[in-house]
Design a protein around this motif. Structure first.
Motif, PDB file in Angstrom:
ATOM      1  N   ALA A   1       0.692   4.236  -2.656  1.00 51.20           N
ATOM      2  CA  ALA A   1       0.095   5.498  -2.194  1.00 51.20           C
ATOM      3  C   ALA A   1       0.674   6.681  -2.959  1.00 51.20           C
ATOM      4  O   ALA A   1       1.848   6.698  -3.320  1.00 51.20           O
ATOM      5  CB  ALA A   1       0.343   5.664  -0.704  1.00 51.20           C
TER       6      ALA A   1
ATOM      7  N   THR B   1       0.536   9.494   3.507  1.00 51.74           N
ATOM      8  CA  THR B   1      -0.021   8.131   3.564  1.00 51.74           C
ATOM      9  C   THR B   1       1.096   7.114   3.384  1.00 51.74           C
ATOM     10  O   THR B   1       1.139   6.087   4.066  1.00 51.74           O
ATOM     11  CB  THR B   1      -1.049   7.894   2.438  1.00 51.74           C
ATOM     12  OG1 THR B   1      -1.140   9.049   1.639  1.00 51.74           O
ATOM     13  CG2 THR B   1      -2.383   7.507   2.987  1.00 51.74           C
ATOM     14  N   GLN B   2       1.983   7.413   2.450  1.00 50.41           N
ATOM     15  CA  GLN B   2       3.113   6.509   2.213  1.00 50.41           C
ATOM     16  C   GLN B   2       3.878   6.257   3.508  1.00 50.41           C
ATOM     17  O   GLN B   2       4.129   5.122   3.891  1.00 50.41           O
ATOM     18  CB  GLN B   2       4.064   7.181   1.225  1.00 50.41           C
ATOM     19  CG  GLN B   2       4.077   6.548  -0.125  1.00 50.41           C
ATOM     20  CD  GLN B   2       4.985   7.297  -1.083  1.00 50.41           C
ATOM     21  OE1 GLN B   2       5.976   7.921  -0.674  1.00 50.41           O
ATOM     22  NE2 GLN B   2       4.621   7.262  -2.343  1.00 50.41           N
TER      23      GLN B   2
ATOM     24  N   LYS C   1       0.841  -1.200   0.000  1.00 47.19           N
ATOM     25  CA  LYS C   1       0.000   0.000   0.000  1.00 47.19           C
ATOM     26  C   LYS C   1       0.874   1.247   0.000  1.00 47.19           C
ATOM     27  O   LYS C   1       0.545   2.239  -0.651  1.00 47.19           O
ATOM     28  CB  LYS C   1      -0.904   0.007   1.233  1.00 47.19           C
ATOM     29  CG  LYS C   1      -2.153  -0.824   1.057  1.00 47.19           C
ATOM     30  CD  LYS C   1      -3.139  -0.564   2.181  1.00 47.19           C
ATOM     31  CE  LYS C   1      -4.521  -1.067   1.788  1.00 47.19           C
ATOM     32  NZ  LYS C   1      -5.539  -0.737   2.806  1.00 47.19           N
TER      33      LYS C   1
END
Lengths: 423, 855
Positions: free
Chosen positions: B499, B504-505, B495
Motif C-alpha cells: 500500500a 491503508t497500510q 497488501k
C-alpha cells in the motif's frame, strides 16, 4: 532385549568379521536362513540406548560397502526403521543417541551418489515418445495424437534427469536432512521387490508417524511416541508414497491404506501439490481394484482376468474417433485410419470447451454431421484429413507425415498462438 | 446369379467365406458344390456342420467363466453332418483334420470334455501346417489349442490322461506341474497362432476389398474374436499371475504387445498395455526389472517362492509366428518407469480416441466406460511421471484428459495440481476455481489457490477471495480453519507492504494482526501461526510482543529457519547486535546454504566485527553459490513445455537478461513495487520454476539473482570501508547480470557519492527511480543530494514521497527533518527528528520484510 536375541546379534557381528573374502557371496545367500536375526536387529534399533546399536550400524555399513547386492539389500531393508529412529531422535533434540545411525545413513548416501569412478551419479531416464517407433508401436498407427505443442517442442526422445548430481555430506543439518533422506528412499524404492514384509510394514509405519505426529490425527491413530511436528518436503512424501503403493499391492493393505491416508492428510494440511497429485492418483487407481490382504509371505495381489476384447462402447456413440469420421468421411468405407482428434481437435470438437461449464448438448451422433459440416468453414482444414482416409497404410503414412510437416511449419512460422488457443 | 462357378473358383469363394465368417452364404455354395461332383458330398457335410456350429455359437455365445453343459437340440444336426463327413472316410487329409477339430469343438460345447480330448488325440495339432494354410485354418488351429487347454483344465489329472497319447510320452511319471505346463503351452500356442491369424485375416480382408473395391459389402464389419480365441489369447497369462509367476506373465504380455496391432487386437492391446503398466508400477522396481529384449532373470523376487517348478521357460516353437514390430532404432525401454510410460502413452492415445463426447442420456453408459478406462490410464501416468518429477509433461497429458472432464472433479483437480507442480501458477488458479465449483466443501482447494496467489502470482485480491471461502466455511473447515485465517492474514500483510497510503497500510496491518491472532488461537500448536503473528508485530514495531511469539514459535519448531531469522532481527532492533549475530550463526549451522541468513550475517558482522569479517562471509557466499549451481546442469533439468516457455528460456541467457527489477534487495518476499515490476517478476518466477525440480528450491527465485545480490552486498561492505574502486568492481559484476536493476543503479550512485561526484550520483539515483519509482533508499539518497544542492523544495517532495511509501524508514524522517530545518520550518523539523529517533530505537539491521511470507 532378551539374552537370546543379544546372542544372535553378537554371533552375527563376529561371524562376518572372520569371513574370508571368497566366502562373502555364499554368506550373503545364507543370511535369509537366519530366522531369528532380523527380528533381533529390529529390536536393537527400536530400543533406546542399546549398546549393540553402534556395532550393528557399523556392520550394516560394512555390508553396504562390500558392494555385494544381497548384502546391500540386507542393509537397505532396515532403512525405514533407521529413518524413523533418526527423525524421532532429532525431533526430541537429543543429538547424542543417533550418532551412529546418522553415520550409517550418511555413509550409504555418500556411497550411492557417486558411480564406480567416483564421479557424481546422475540418474536419468528416457521419456518415450509416440512419434518414435518402439518395440510396442509404430507411429503411423497411433496417428497424430502426440502432435501437441509440447510434443513438437520435444520431438523424439529426450533424456531427463530425475535425481542428482548430489553433494557429498559430512553431517546432517536441518537444511540437507530431507534432501539426503529423499535420496535414500529413492535407493530403497529401487530395490522394493527385494524387501521383506516386515520392512514394508516398517515403511508404512514410518510414513504414518512422520505425517501425523503433532497433529490432531495422532490421537486417532493412538500413537504415543513423540508429539512434535516433523517438517517434511513434498519430494520426500512422494518417495514415501511410492513405497506405500508397492506395499499396498504386496499384501500390506491395512497398514498401507492407513499410511496413504496419513500422507494425504499431511499433504493437504501443508498444501503440497506433488504429494497430493500422486497420492490421489494411487487412491483412485486402487479404488475398486480388490486388494487382497495376505498373511502368507510372497503371495502378490496382482491378478488379471480375461476381459472381453470387443469394444465396450456402442457403435453409435459419438466418440473422438467417430466425430472425425463424421467430419471427414462422406462414404461408409473401411476406415483404417486411427488418427485421433488431437490434430483437428480445434475444428472438430468446439462444443466441449475446456472449462466445460457450458458443454453444449448434442442431440445424437447423426445430427452432428450437418451441423458440423455447416459450421466448419471449408478452408479451415489444417491437416488435410479428408484425403487421409485410405486403406493403403503406406500411402496414409506418407500423407500424414506431410501433414505433420505442414503443422510443424505452421507452428514455426508464428502461428503458435492459434495452436495454443485450441487448448 | 446362379451362373455356375468353375471348381477352383468355387473353392476360393468357399475359402473366403469361411475366412470371413460369412456362414449364411455357405449352404448355397454347398449346393453348387455338390452339383458338380459326387465326391464333394463329404466336404459339403463338413461345411454344413461347421456353418451350423458357428452360427449356433454366434447366436449363443459362451460367456467367460461359464462352462457349457449338456447336449443342445440345435447341435444334433451339427453332429449328424460331422459324423457323416468323418464316417465315410473319403475326405482329403486336410479336411479330415478339420472335421475332427470341429467335432472336438462340438464336444466341448456340449460339455463332453473327455470326448473332445479323444478327438484331439486323433489329430496331431503340432503337425498341422501353419505356413501356406488358408486363413480360416489358422483360426481353427488356434481355437483347437484353446479348446484343448480348456478341456485339459476340466478333466481331472488323475484320470487316464488322453492328452499324452499324442505327445508319445509315457503316461506315468507325469506330475501335476507337467500337466499345468501342458495346459499353458496349449494356451500360449493358441494365442500365438491367433495373433498370426488376425494379422493374416486383416491382410486378406483389405486385399479382398481392394479387388472388389466399389462394392462395400457386409464384410466391412470387424472380425470378432469369439470365446475360444479370446481364451487362447488371455488364459495363459491369467494362469501365470494366478500361480504368482510374474516373470512369465510379464513375458507373455510383452509377446502379445510386440505383435503388430490390427483392428481386432486394439482393444485387447489397450487392456494388456494398461495391465502391464500397472504391474510395472505396482509390482516391480528398478532392480528387479529386465528389458523386453532381454532374457528374464532365472531367479526373480517377483515370483512366488513357495511355488516351485514354474520357472520353466517356454519350451515350444512354432513354424510361423505373428509379425512383430521391427526396424532400425526401435525404442526399447531400459527401466520400469520408461516401459510403463511408453505403454501408458499408447493406452492413452487409444483411450482418447474412444472418448465418448455426446452427452445424451442413451450414451451415459458408454460415456462412463470411456471415462473409466481413460481415468485409470491417467492415474497411472500420474504415478509414473510423479515418481520421476516430470510434472511439466504430466500437466500436458492431463490437459488432454480434459475432453473427459466435464463435471468430473477428479480429473480437474489432478490437472490443477499438476499445473501447480509444474509451476504454471496462473493456469492452476483458473482450474482450481472450477474445482471449487465442483466441490465447494473442500477447504484444501481454495487454500491451494491462496498459496499460489500469495506466492508466485502476487494476486492479492484473488487471494483474499479464496481465503474468505475457507473462513466462510466456519466449523466445517475443521483443521483448515486456522489455515484460512493464516492465509487471509498473509494477504493483508502483503497488501500492507504494497500500500502506498499510510492509512491503508495501517488498516491492513491491523486486519493482518487480527487474522494471525485468530489463527494462533485456533491452532496453538502450529508454529506458523505464532511465527507470522510475531512477524506482523515486528513489522508494526511492537518488538517485545513479537519476541514473545517468536519464542513460542521456536518452542514448537526449534529449527525453523524463518523463526530464527526473525529472532535475530528482533534482537538487532533492540540493538543487541552480538546476540543477534550468535543466533544467526546458530541458524547457519543448521542452514549453511541459506543466503537470506548470510545477507543478515554480512550486515551484522560489518556492525560488530568490522568489514573484513563481512567480506569473508561474502567470499564464503560466492563459494557456496558456485558449489550449488555449478553442480546442477541446467540444460538437463526439466523440459520447458510450450514453445512460449522455450522462447523465454532461450532468452534467459546471461547477457541478454534485461530485467528491470529482481527481487528487491530489501524484501525477501515478493514485493510489488509497481504493477509493471510485479508482472515482470511474475513472468520470471514462472521461468524460474519451469527450470525444474532438480534445482534447489530454497533461496531466492533465481540463481543469477542470488549471485547479483551477493555482489551487491559485497559492494555495500566496500562502500562502508570507503573503497570505491573495489565497490565499483563488485557492482560491475552485478551489473553484468542485471544491468538495469535499480539496486545496481543505486549502488553506482553510492559509489559516485563516495568519490565526491554529486552530479553523477544524482544521475544514477534518477535512473534508479525511473525504473523503480518507489525505491525508498534511492529516494532518501536523492533527497539528501538535492538538499546539498540546496534545492530544498524538490528535496522535501522526494523525501515526503519516500515517507509515504515506507513510514518506518527512520533515516528518511531524519533527512526530511534536516531539509525542513534548512527551510526554516523548525516545528515540523522537530517532529520529524522525534519520529526518526523513535523509529530508530526499534529499527532492525535489515527490514523485517526480508523474511518471506508464504503459505
Amino acid at each position: 532385549m532378551l539374552a537370546m536375541d543379544q546372542g544372535v546379534v553378537e554371533e552375527w557381528l563376529s561371524e562376518y568379521k572372520t569371513l574370508p573374502d571368497n566366502a562373502v557371496s555364499n554368506y550373503a545367500a545364507s543370511l535369509k536362513d537366519k530366522g531369528a536375526l532380523i527380528p533381533a536387529l529390529y529390536k536393537v534399533m527400536r530400543e533406546n540406548y542399546s549398546d549393540l546399536l553402534e556395532p550393528v550400524c557399523h556392520q550394516l555399513f560394512e555390508f553396504y560397502r562390500s558392494g555385494e547386492p544381497q548384502l546391500q539389500r540386507f542393509t537397505l531393508q532396515f532403512l525405514p526403521e533407521l529413518l524413523w529412529s533418526l527423525l524421532s531422535v532429532s525431533a526430541a533434540r537429543d543429538p547424542h543417541t543417533s550418532g551412529c545411525i546418522e553415520a550409517l545413513l550418511l555413509g550409504i548416501y555418500n556411497l550411492e551418489i557417486v558411480d564406480k569412478d567416483g564421479q557424481s551419479k546422475i540418474l536419468s531416464f528416457t521419456v518415450p515418445s509416440l512419434s518414435k517407433p518402439s518395440v510396442y508401436h509404430e507411429p503411423s498407427a497411433i496417428g497424430s495424437i502426440a502432435l501437441t505443442e509440447g510434443a513438437l517442442a520435444n520431438h523424439g526422445l529426450s533424456r531427463v534427469v530425475y535425481s542428482g548430481p548430489h553433494l557429498q555430506r559430512e553431517n546432517f543439518t536441518a537444511q540437507n536432512r530431507f534432501e539426503v533422506l529423499t535420496f535414500l528412499l529413492l535407493c530403497y524404492n529401487a530395490a522394493l521387490s527385494y524387501m521383506t514384509a516386515t520392512s514394508l510394514q516398517s515403511l508404512c509405519q514410518l510414513s504414518s508417524r512422520v505425517c501425523i505426529c503433532g497433529y490432531p490425527r495422532q490421537q486417532l491413530r493412538r500413537y504415543k511416541g513423540i508429539s512434535t511436528r516433523l517438517t517434511v518436503t513434498s519430494e520426500f512424501l512422494v518417495q514415501l508414497i511410492t513405497g506405500i503403493h508397492y506395499a499396498l499391492c504386496s499384501g500390506e493393505v491395512d497398514l498401507g491404506s492407513k499410511a496413504l491416508d496419513d500422507v494425504l492428510y499431511r499433504a493437504q494440511l501443508e498444501l503440497l501439490p506433488e504429494a497430493l497429485l500422486v497420492g490421489n492418483a494411487i487412491k483412485s487407481s486402487l479404488h475398486g481394484a480388490a486388494l487382497k490382504s495376505n498373511n502368507k509371505e510372497g503371495a502378490r495381489s496382482i491378478q488379471v482376468e480375461i476381459t472381453p476384447t470387443s469394444s465396450r462402447i456402442s457403435r453409435n456413440a459419438v466418440t473422438s474417433l467417430s466425430i472425425r469420421g463424421h467430419r471427414w468421411k462422406r462414404h461408409e468405407s473401411q476406415e483404417a485410419s486411427v488418427e485421433s482428434d488431437a490434430a483437428v481437435g480445434g475444428v472438430a470438437i468446439p462444443d466441449i470447451s475446456v472449462t466445460g461449464t457450458s458443454g453444449e448438448r448434442l442431440p445424437n451422433g447423426e445430427s452432428m454431421r450437418p451441423r458440423l459440416d455447416g459450421r466448419a468453414p471449408p478452408d479451415c482444414d489444417p491437416v488435410g484429413g479428408a484425403s487421409e482416409v485410405s486403406l493403403d497404410l503406406r500411402g496414409q503414412e506418407v500423407r500424414r507425415q506431410k501433414s505433420v510437416r505442414r503443422m510443424v511449419e505452421n507452428e514455426g512460422s508464428g502461428t503458435a498462438s492459434t495452436g495454443r488457443s485450441q487448448y | 446369379m446362379t451362373a455356375r462357378k468353375s471348381g477352383s473358383r468355387l473353392e476360393t469363394e468357399i475359402e473366403r467365406c469361411r475366412s470371413e465368417s460369412q456362414w449364411d452364404k455357405i449352404p448355397e455354395l454347398v449346393r453348387q458344390l455338390s452339383a458338380k461332383l459326387i465326391s464333394n458330398d463329404d466336404l459339403g457335410e463338413l461345411l454344413l456342420g461347421e456353418c451350423k456350429l458357428q452360427t449356433y455359437l454366434k447366436e449363443n455365445p459362451i460367456k467367460q467363466g461359464a462352462s457349457p453343459r449338456g447336449p443342445r437340440p440345435k447341435l444334433v444336426e451339427v453332429r449328424k453332418h460331422l459324423t457323416a463327413a468323418l464316417d465315410r472316410g473319403n475326405l482329403k487329409a486336410d479336411y479330415l483334420q478339420e472335421a475332427s477339430l470341429l467335432m472336438a469343438k462340438l464336444c466341448y460345447v456340449e460339455g463332453e470334455h473327455r470326448d473332445a480330448l479323444g478327438h484331439y488325440s486323433r489329430v496331431i495339432l503340432e503337425d498341422m501346417q501353419l505356413g501356406g494354410a488358408p486363413v480360416y485354418r489358422l483360426s481353427m488351429i488356434a481355437e483347437a489349442y484353446a479348446t484343448k487347454g480348456l478341456c485339459l483344465e476340466k478333466v481331472p489329472a488323475a484320470s487316464p490322461a488322453l492328452s499324452n497319447q499324442n505327445t508319445g510320452s509315457p503316461a506315468s511319471n507325469r506330475s501335476a506341474t507337467d500337466r499345468e505346463q501342458d495346459i499353458i503351452t496349449c494356451y500360449e500356442k493358441s494365442g500365438d497362432i491367433a495373433l498370426l491369424y488376425l494379422q493374416e485375416a486383416e491382410k486378406a480382408l483389405s486385399a479382398g476389398i481392394q479387388n472388389r473395391s466399389p462394392k462395400p459389402g457386409p464384410t466391412a464389419q470387424d472380425l470378432e474374436l469369439g470365446y475360444f480365441l479370446e481364451t487362447g489369447l488371455q488364459r495363459a497369462h491369467v494362469i501365470h499371475f494366478k500361480n504368482g509367476n510374474l516373470t512369465r506373465g510379464v513375458g507373455r504380455f510383452r509377446e502379445i504387445l510386440r505383435a503388430v496391432e490390427n483392428r481386432t487386437t486394439q482393444s485387447l492391446r489397450m487392456t494388456i498395455a494398461r495391465q502391464l503398466a500397472e504391474i510395472l508400477l505396482r509390482g516391480m522396481c528398478e532392480q528387479s526389472y529386465w528389458s523386453p529384449l532381454e532374457d528374464p532373470p532365472t531367479v526373480s523376487p517377483l515370483d512366488d517362492p513357495t511355488r516351485q517348478g514354474h520357472t520353466i521357460s517356454k519350451n515350444y516353437s512354432l513354424s510361423r509366428r505373428a509379425r512383430v514390430y521391427s526396424g532400425e532404432n526401435l525404442f526399447c525401454p531400459q527401466e520400469n518407469t520408461e516401459e510403463a510410460l511408453l505403454l501408458l502413452l499408447i493406452s492413452e492415445s487409444m483411450a482418447n480416441r474412444d472418448a465418448v463426447l455426446s452427452r445424451i442420456p442413451e450414451h451415459n453408459n458408454d460415456r462412463i466406460i470411456s471415462l473409466q478406462s481413460a481415468s485409470v490410464v491417467y492415474d497411472l501416468l500420474t504415478i509414473a511421471l510423479g515418481r520421476r518429477g516430470q510434472y511439466e509433461m504430466l500437466s500436458e497429458c492431463l490437459e488432454r484428459a480434459m475432453k473427459f472432464a466435464f463435471e468430473e472433479f477428479h480429473l480437474w483437480y489432478q490437472l490443477a495440481l499438476s499445473l501447480m507442480a509444474a509451476g504454471k501458477s496462473a493456469r492452476a488458479v483458473k482450474v482450481l476455481k472450477e474445482c471449487i465449483r465442483l466441490k465447494p466443501d473442500d477447504p484444501t482447494i481454495p487454500l491451494l489457490a491462496v498459496k499460489l496467489c500469495i506466492g508466485p502470482l502476487h494476486w492479492l485480491d484473488d487471494g483474499e477471495c479464496f481465503a474468505n471461502i475457507v473462513i466462510d466455511m466456519g466449523e466445517k473447515a475443521a483443521e483448515f480453519r486456522a489455515k484460512g485465517y493464516l492465509a487471509i492474514g498473509l494477504v493483508y500483510s502483503l497488501k500492507a507492504t504494497d500500500a502506498s497510503l499510510r492509512s491503508t497500510q495501517e488498516e491492513y496491518q491491523r486486519k493482518a494482526l487480527g487474522a494471525f491472532q485468530r489463527a494462533q488461537s485456533l491452532s496453538p500448536t502450529d508454529h506458523l501461526a505464532a511465527f507470522y503473528l510475531a512477524l506482523q508485530l515486528a513489522v508494526s514495531r511492537q518488538i517485545p510482543e513479537a519476541l514473545g511469539y517468536v519464542r513460542q514459535a521456536l518452542q514448537l519448531q526449534g529449527d525453523d529457519v524463518h523463526s530464527l531469522h526473525l529472532l535475530a532481527l528482533l534482537l538487532s532492533a533492540q540493538k543487541h547486535y552480538h546476540d543477534a549475530l550468535n543466533i544467526i550463526e546458530m541458524a547457519l549451522s543448521e542452514y549453511p546454504e541459506n543466503f537470506n541468513l548470510l545477507y543478515t550475517k554480512v550486515k551484522l558482522e560489518s556492525m560488530c566485527r568490522g568489514p573484513e569479517e563481512a567480506l569473508l562471509t561474502c567470499k564464503h557466499m560466492l563459494q557456496i553459490w558456485k558449489s550449488f549451481y555449478n553442480l546442477t546442469n541446467p540444460s538437463d533439468s526439466g523440459r520447458g513445455s510450450s514453445l512460449l516457455d522455450r522462447a523465454i528460456a532461450d532468452r534467459r541467457q546471461l547477457n541478454a537478461m534485461t530485467l528491470p527489477d529482481f527481487s528487491d534487495l530489501d524484501t525477501g518476499s515478493v514485493h510489488a513495487t509497481s504493477i509493471a515490476a510485479s508482472r515482470v517478476e511474475q513472468a520470471l518466477s514462472e521461468v524460474a520454476s519451469s527450470m525444474q525440480s532438480s534445482a534447489p528450491k530454497h533461496g531466492p527465485m533465481h540463481p543469477w539473482m542470488t549471485l547479483a545480490q551477493i555482489w551487491l552486498h559485497a559492494a555495500e561492505v566496500y562502500t562502508g570501508m570507503s573503497k570505491p574502486a573495489e565497490a565499483s568492481a563488485c557492482t560491475q559484476e552485478a551489473s553484468n547480470l542485471f544491468p538495469t536493476s535499480h539496486n545496481v543503479l543505486y549502488m553506482r550512485g553510492q559509489i559516485a557519492e563516495l568519490r565526491g561526484n554529486i552530479e553523477e550520483a544524482k544521475r544514477w539515483y534518477e535512473e534508479s527511480l525511473s525504473i523503480n519509482p518507489t525505491h525508498v533508499k534511492t529516494m532518501q539518497r536523492l533527497g539528501l543530494i538535492l538538499h546539498q544542492l540546496q534545492r530544498y523544495s524538490l528535496s522535501e517532495k522526494v523525501l515526503r514521497d519516500a515517507v509515504q511509501v515506507n513510514s518506518t524508514a527512520h533515516d528518511v524522517w531524519n533527512s526530511l527533518g534536516e531539509v525542513l530545518q534548512a527551510q526554516g520550518n523548525a516545528a515540523a523539523a522537530t517532529e520529524c527528528f522525534l519520529t526518526a529517533l523513535e523509529l530508530e530505537a526499534s529499527s532492525p539491521i535489515l527490514p523485517f520484510t526480508i523474511i518471506p511470507r508464504a503459505l
